[in-house]
Design a protein around this motif. Structure first.
Motif: not given
Length: 646
Positions: A398-414, A393-396
């Motif tokens: 622009p107003v808060e100049k904030l970037i979030l990135v989260m990575m995990t690994q699961r079976q597809q489409y869980e 997952f990622f999100s940007v």
């Protein structure tokens, strides 16, 4: 008008965002400098650690940047649970559909250079996709007729364009059964795509595109938004226009200039020890999860691997208006175009988290927040994001100049929604609120007076005023039928929401809904199905259901309900002569932790504050009769309002 103004402000802020330097995204800085509460950021560490210890997923990496500086980067759990290999900050993940944003940027680089026309027919570059036919629609319903073969086809009203591929309005769809996900359609046309144009990891993109040329489009180009294989087609367009293979183009033109050192279509042998294992059955050979060997099919829609640090750099380039460390990737105006909603209000939508019902539009490769009160996308109007089916997952913002990135690994489409919700709520809830000077204390001093404030206060779905989540929009009701697929015979229930109205009425996973009310669901698209499922709060709904091998349908009836808040609540009580506040909902909020009562001191009439931590203020609101009926946290520009629930 309000939304348009907010979107313009977001675009302006994107242009003015501070440019990050290389070392700013390599070393975690002081939380105070980046505007975070260190104590509340620690909640994020605890939350992801707790879920890592449950073993599925077995580990995470979370990265946050703000104002061009790295604010948080922490791994938790295991990269390989079975072998007890700990997660690292630079662990390598399959990022699935977050590949689409990379493909979009690569496409727009060629547009910027004048080598590719955004509104040119795709067939100008890929002649094998010329004169594609389209499935005819039912004049009475407007739905595509896909329940009988041979399919009834008609010529396209216009050719699909490069812009259509970028915004999912090409008429192309994803194939079944390759993509067995509730967000994708499961009609005969989707199955046909899977049979005649399968993803073959041992074949080049050119072969895949040639097969597509023998298939019809499900929708007229430009008329329906449906998540599709358009980004894989764009990979082939880039090859033809650039004269390079898609992987070579990305490496030389994007990954190398941005110093995305661990991003590509496969993991080299010397980096395999950093590849995160998928819990359970491992990806089959030649599948898109089989990234430990060189690839032949370079999937621009879902085949890339990356790391949190690499993807933070990619996002920072976008936040900077197309530049990072002196490397100009896109023009600023191109980034603004890509991250602005491109869907008109009357666009038909075929499911999968876009449209007014979700507070979300679509730009050229990105989902865009369009609603100031509700959206799957965190932050301000104009924020953009996406996610990958493997759990990224990622999100940007622009107003808060904030970037979030989260990575995990699961079976597809869980179902990864829990983790996507966590990264958005925990991040925004950790942002500091400007403190207000405390006036001399003057307020209730006796226990009897304090009892006026006792009760439970519901703040809806928002753990932060900067990420508003008013979950009841336009009187729309909730059925709990959130995971369904459209099949020829009706709607197949994948998983009803736990304790939702449908589940309480007896609907179970696997049920086939053959009618809603007195109207058959046979042959419906997802878009049409969602239209029949939706309705006002308290409005009744009746379903006819076939369960298992039963031949006689069951009839289930219930009322639509208000959408449930994802439970941000405070419980207020009196203990030892003091007012005590405790978070009791799904998430902690400001200085109030779940399960940890916090006493508050008098600040002024009807207003109190936390003497430690970040000095959160709580002001109680009274109705015309003088009875307390609500509470406001940190009154002012950052305030959060809650209603007395009991």
């Amino acid at each position: 008008m309000k939304i348009i103004q907010a979107s313009c402000m977001a675009a302006l802020t994107l242009c003015l965002a501070g440019v990050a330097r290389a070392y700013d995204l390599e070393t975690v800085g002081d939380p105070d400098i980046t505007g975070f509460s260190a104590r509340r950021l620690e909640r994020m560490t605890s939350w992801f650690k707790e879920h890592s210890e449950k073993g599925d997923p077995s580990g995470f990496v979370v990265g946050i940047a703000r104002g061009g500086k790295l604010a948080y980067l922490k791994p938790t759990g295991f990269a390989d649970h079975d072998r007890k290999i700990p997660m690292r900050p630079d662990s390598i993940f399959r990022i699935g559909s977050m590949s689409k944003q990379i493909t979009s940027v690569a496409t727009m680089m060629l547009v910027d250079e004048g080598k590719l026309e955004l509104d040119a027919p795709v067939a100008k570059y890929l002649p094998e996709l010329r004169d594609m036919q389209v499935v005819k629609t039912d004049p009475a319903t407007g739905d595509a007729i896909v329940d009988a073969f041979p399919l009834n086809l008609e010529p396209a009203k216009r050719a699909m364009t490069i812009r259509d591929l970028l915004r999912n309005t090409s008429g192309l769809v994803y194939a079944q059964p390759y993509f067995a996900d509730p967000g994708f359609g499961n009609t005969a046309i989707h199955v046909l795509y899977g049979a005649r144009a399968p993803f073959r990891r041992d074949k080049p993109i050119a072969s895949f595109v040639a097969n597509l040329g023998t298939l019809p489009l499900l929708h007229q180009p430009g008329e329906v938004w449906e998540y599709s294989i358009g980004y894989d087609v764009l990979g082939r367009v880039i090859e033809v226009v650039s004269g390079e293979s898609f992987d070579q183009f990305l490496q030389s033109r994007l990954f190398a200039p941005l110093h995305m050192v661990d991003t590509g279509f496969s993991v080299p042998a010397d980096k395999l020890d950093r590849l995160v294992a998928v819990p359970g059955a491992q990806p089959a050979p030649l599948s898109d999860g089989d990234v430990g060997r060189p690839q032949t099919f370079f999937s621009g829609g879902g085949g890339i691997v990356s790391t949190v640090p690499d993807f933070l750099r990619f996002c920072q380039m976008l936040l900077n208006g197309g530049e990072l460390d002196g490397a100009r990737i896109l023009k600023p105006e191109t980034v603004r175009l890509m991250t602005t909603n491109s869907l008109p209000p009357d666009m038909h939508l075929a499911g999968h988290e876009a449209g007014p019902a979700y507070g979300t539009g679509w730009g050229l490769g990105f989902a865009i927040r369009t609603n100031p009160d509700f959206s799957f996308i965190p932050g301000a109007v104009g924020s953009f994001n996406w996610q990958g089916s493997w759990g990224t997952f990622f999100s940007v913002d622009p107003v808060e100049k904030l970037i979030l990135v989260m990575m995990t690994q699961r079976q597809q489409y869980e179902d990864n929604g829990l983790y996507f919700n966590a990264i958005r709520r925990l991040s925004y809830a950790a942002l500091k609120v400007p403190e207000a000077p405390a006036p001399p204390a003057s307020g209730p001093s006796n226990t009897a007076a304090l009892t006026d404030y006792v009760g439970r206060y519901d703040f809806g779905g928002s753990a932060s005023s900067l990420d508003r989540q008013v979950l009841v929009a336009d009187g729309k009701g909730w059925t709990g039928l959130e995971s369904v697929v459209a099949e020829t015979g009706g709607l197949r229930v994948i998983k009803p929401a736990e304790a939702g109205p449908a589940a309480r009425a007896g609907v179970t996973a696997g049920d086939l809904i053959t009618a809603i009310g007195d109207k058959s669901t046979g042959g419906l698209t997802l878009e049409a199905a969602f239209g029949r499922i939706s309705g006002p709060v308290n409005a009744p709904i009746k379903l006819k259901i076939i369960r298992g091998k039963q031949s006689d349908p069951l009839v289930v009836a219930f009322a639509r309900e208000a959408v449930p808040a994802h439970s941000v609540q405070l419980r207020v009580r009196v203990a030892d002569g003091k007012l005590v506040v405790e978070a009791t909902g799904g998430w902690s909020i400001l200085d109030f932790d779940k399960g940890q009562p916090t006493s508050v001191a008098v600040r002024s009439k009807d207003e109190f504050y936390v003497e430690s931590g970040d000095h959160t203020r709580i002001a109680f609101v009274r109705d015309a009769a003088g009875k307390v009926n609500g509470a406001v946290l940190n009154p002012g520009p950052w305030e959060q309002r809650g209603a007395l629930a009991q």
